[in-house]
Design a protein around this motif. Structure first.
Motif, PDB file in Angstrom:
ATOM      1  N   UNK A   1       0.491  -1.527  -0.082  1.00 44.91           N
ATOM      2  CA  UNK A   1       0.054  -0.195  -0.134  1.00 44.91           C
ATOM      3  C   UNK A   1       0.983   1.210  -0.336  1.00 44.91           C
ATOM      4  N   UNK A   2       0.356   2.639  -0.836  1.00 48.51           N
ATOM      5  CA  UNK A   2       0.654   3.799  -0.475  1.00 48.51           C
ATOM      6  C   UNK A   2       0.708   4.352   1.071  1.00 48.51           C
ATOM      7  N   UNK A   3      -0.522   3.773   1.315  1.00 50.49           N
ATOM      8  CA  UNK A   3      -0.511   4.535   2.543  1.00 50.49           C
ATOM      9  C   UNK A   3      -1.543   3.652   3.526  1.00 50.49           C
ATOM     10  N   UNK A   4      -1.435   3.036   4.317  1.00 52.83           N
ATOM     11  CA  UNK A   4      -2.277   2.078   4.951  1.00 52.83           C
ATOM     12  C   UNK A   4      -2.661   2.781   6.615  1.00 52.83           C
TER      13      UNK A   4
ATOM     14  N   UNK B   1      -4.669  -5.420  13.689  1.00 50.74           N
ATOM     15  CA  UNK B   1      -5.064  -5.555  14.713  1.00 50.74           C
ATOM     16  C   UNK B   1      -6.957  -4.987  15.123  1.00 50.74           C
ATOM     17  N   UNK B   2      -7.520  -4.693  14.250  1.00 50.73           N
ATOM     18  CA  UNK B   2      -8.861  -4.311  14.582  1.00 50.73           C
ATOM     19  C   UNK B   2      -9.842  -5.669  12.999  1.00 50.73           C
TER      20      UNK B   2
ATOM     21  N   UNK C   1      -5.164   2.326  14.982  1.00 50.50           N
ATOM     22  CA  UNK C   1      -4.374   0.789  15.018  1.00 50.50           C
ATOM     23  C   UNK C   1      -2.933   1.373  14.356  1.00 50.50           C
ATOM     24  N   UNK C   2      -1.968  -0.225  14.917  1.00 47.19           N
ATOM     25  CA  UNK C   2      -0.466   0.181  14.308  1.00 47.19           C
ATOM     26  C   UNK C   2      -0.436   0.167  12.689  1.00 47.19           C
ATOM     27  N   UNK C   3       0.265  -0.023  12.231  1.00 47.31           N
ATOM     28  CA  UNK C   3       0.341  -0.080  10.194  1.00 47.31           C
ATOM     29  C   UNK C   3       0.691  -1.344  10.155  1.00 47.31           C
TER      30      UNK C   3
END
Length: 76
Positions: A6-9, A49-50, A16-18
Motif C-alpha cells: 500500500x501507498x498508505x494504510x 489489529x482490528x 491501530x498500528x500499521x
C-alpha cells in the motif's frame, strides 16, 4: 492475491498500528510477465489489529511495480 504494497494504510475506525496482511479480493486481475500470463485475484489489505479491510487501488499497484495496460480494465 496480486503481491502488492500500500501507498498508505491506516484504519478509518481506529488508531491501530500499521501492521497488515494481504488477502485475496473478489475482483479478477490478469498479470502478464516474461514467465507468462497469470489470472489472480485483486489485493485486499487487512489490519492486523482490528481486521478492517481496504481494497488496493491503482496507486498501490503502480507503487508495487504493476503497470495497468488500460486505465479502465484493471489488468496489469
Amino acid at each position: 492475491p496480486v503481491p502488492c504494497f500500500p501507498v498508505m494504510f491506516s484504519c478509518q475506525t481506529r488508531d491501530c498500528l500499521t501492521a497488515f496482511s494481504l488477502a485475496a479480493g473478489k475482483r479478477r486481475v490478469v498479470i502478464i510477465t516474461e514467465r507468462g500470463r497469470f489470472d489472480l485475484h485483486s489485493c485486499v489489505f487487512q489490519c492486523a489489529t482490528c481486521g478492517e479491510k481496504k481494497d488496493a487501488n491503482e496507486a498501490d499497484y503502480v507503487v508495487s511495480g504493476w503497470w495497468p495496460t488500460l486505465a479502465r480494465n484493471g489488468s496489469y
